[in-house]
Scaffold this active site. Structure first.
Site, PDB file in Angstrom:
ATOM      1  N   ARG A 144       0.775  -1.178  -0.046  1.00  0.00           N
ATOM      2  CA  ARG A 144      -0.095   0.017  -0.063  1.00  0.00           C
ATOM      3  C   ARG A 144       0.720   1.204  -0.001  1.00  0.00           C
ATOM      4  O   ARG A 144       2.042   1.342   0.433  1.00  0.00           O
ATOM      5  CB  ARG A 144      -1.030   0.115   1.172  1.00  0.00           C
ATOM      6  N   LYS A 168      -1.501  -2.863   7.973  1.00  0.00           N
ATOM      7  CA  LYS A 168      -2.590  -2.213   9.012  1.00  0.00           C
ATOM      8  C   LYS A 168      -2.820  -2.824  10.170  1.00  0.00           C
ATOM      9  O   LYS A 168      -2.397  -4.132  10.635  1.00  0.00           O
ATOM     10  CB  LYS A 168      -3.958  -2.455   8.405  1.00  0.00           C
ATOM     11  N   HIS A 241      -2.969   2.536  -5.839  1.00  0.00           N
ATOM     12  CA  HIS A 241      -3.580   1.342  -5.591  1.00  0.00           C
ATOM     13  C   HIS A 241      -3.838   0.554  -6.976  1.00  0.00           C
ATOM     14  O   HIS A 241      -4.151  -0.639  -6.980  1.00  0.00           O
ATOM     15  CB  HIS A 241      -5.127   1.628  -4.898  1.00  0.00           C
ATOM     16  N   ARG A 244      -1.035  -1.905  -7.052  1.00  0.00           N
ATOM     17  CA  ARG A 244      -1.371  -2.916  -6.128  1.00  0.00           C
ATOM     18  C   ARG A 244      -2.301  -3.964  -6.805  1.00  0.00           C
ATOM     19  O   ARG A 244      -2.179  -5.250  -6.699  1.00  0.00           O
ATOM     20  CB  ARG A 244      -1.931  -2.463  -4.814  1.00  0.00           C
ATOM     21  N   HIS A 267      -3.789  -9.025   3.458  1.00  0.00           N
ATOM     22  CA  HIS A 267      -5.365  -9.120   3.711  1.00  0.00           C
ATOM     23  C   HIS A 267      -5.604 -10.030   4.828  1.00  0.00           C
ATOM     24  O   HIS A 267      -5.006 -11.134   4.912  1.00  0.00           O
ATOM     25  CB  HIS A 267      -5.896  -9.695   2.223  1.00  0.00           C
ATOM     26  N   TYR A 276      -9.719 -10.653  -7.102  1.00  0.00           N
ATOM     27  CA  TYR A 276      -8.579 -10.589  -8.067  1.00  0.00           C
ATOM     28  C   TYR A 276      -8.591 -11.732  -8.938  1.00  0.00           C
ATOM     29  O   TYR A 276      -7.867 -12.136  -9.688  1.00  0.00           O
ATOM     30  CB  TYR A 276      -7.285 -10.322  -7.354  1.00  0.00           C
TER      31      TYR A 276
END
Length: 295
Positions: A144, A168, A241, A244, A267, A276
């Site tokens: 990210r 994150k 993004h 990404r 994730h 995806y």
């Protein structure tokens, strides 16, 4: 408002959300409070009626369903926090289910488009070397933009070709860089970054620097990508993004399994990665021509 300050503090230090996520939540709550103020209603005295009227207002403004869904999610979490703190008795948002909208496929670039972007970068100066390394790293790792801007010099292990990414929620993961990214990063760090640091008043261990020798920001990365696309003949509206998305799509199109891509992207849930599983038109056409007897 003190309750909102406590909520943002909770998101920052307990939930450990990224700065961009917190800014987004803060904006959503601000829009909500402005709406309530216009109706003379306190944040603590909200009923089902105010929530429905707010949704109607969003619809009147023709906001995207995904934006409305995100806003309602932020507001719902805010009231869940107020309940947990004993500030209010019940969550007025629990009965509302905002439409999430349709799942749109993520936009990505084809391999020839990525090649055109790399070819467009002039690496004769320090900023050019930085831009080339930045694009190589984003494409090679799928990290990210916030993760990229937070990278420190100590996060790079060039001997093993891996990168320590701080994701994150305070979670960390190791991601392979690949030989192209390793080569570009070494050239940038050994040559260009040293030159950029000369303009800085204070030394920093942040990997990517701007022309002033200070840390490159999320906005700075976006500006760099825009300038790169302006130098190509490709009609691309590029964002971090999208790179990404491109990283994940190219991996899956070339045989990577979904679980591995999930881990590389950082994730928490496989459902976030499953979007995806679409394939590019070229890939789909190749499979059709190879498999169908009448192709």
């Amino acid at each position: 408002m003190e309750a909102i300050k406590k909520y943002l503090h909770y998101l920052t230090y307990e939930k450990r959300y990224s700065e961009l996520t917190i800014m987004s939540y803060e904006k959503d709550i601000a829009n909500w409070t402005v709406f309530l103020d216009s109706r003379g209603v306190s944040v603590f005295d909200v009923t089902y009626r105010e929530v429905r009227l707010f949704l109607q207002e969003c619809h009147r403004k023709k906001l995207a369903r995904t934006s409305v869904g995100r806003t309602m999610s932020a507001i719902k979490m805010f009231y869940r926090f107020l309940v947990s703190e004993g500030i209010i008795v019940s969550n007025p948002i629990t009965l509302i289910k905002a439409s999430r909208g349709v799942n749109t496929l993520p936009k990505f670039l084809y391999e020839q488009e990525m090649t055109a972007l790399f070819s467009a970068i002039d690496t004769s100066d320090a900023l050019g070397k930085r831009n080339f390394a930045l694009l190589e790293l984003l494409y090679a790792t799928g990290i990210r933009v916030s993760e990229c801007c937070a990278l420190k010099l100590t996060d790079f292990d060039f001997d093993s070709g891996t990168l320590l990414v701080h994701g994150k929620g305070g979670k960390t993961r190791y991601v392979p860089m690949g030989e192209f990214a390793v080569s570009a990063m070494e050239a940038y760090l050994n040559e260009a970054r040293v030159e950029l640091m000369k303009k800085a008043k204070v030394e920093t261990d942040v990997a990517f620097l701007n022309y002033r020798g200070t840390a490159l920001t999320d906005r700075g990365v976006r500006d760099v990508l825009v300038r790169i696309t302006e130098q190509t003949s490709e009609n691309i509206k590029l964002s971090p993004h999208m790179i990404r998305h491109t990283f994940a799509t190219h991996l899956l199109n070339n045989g990577a399994d979904l679980r591995s891509v999930q881990e590389l992207l950082g994730h928490a849930n496989l459902s976030s990665t499953q979007i995806y599983t679409h394939v590019s038109k070229d890939r789909l056409k190749a499979v059709y021509e190879k498999s169908h007897p009448r192709a």
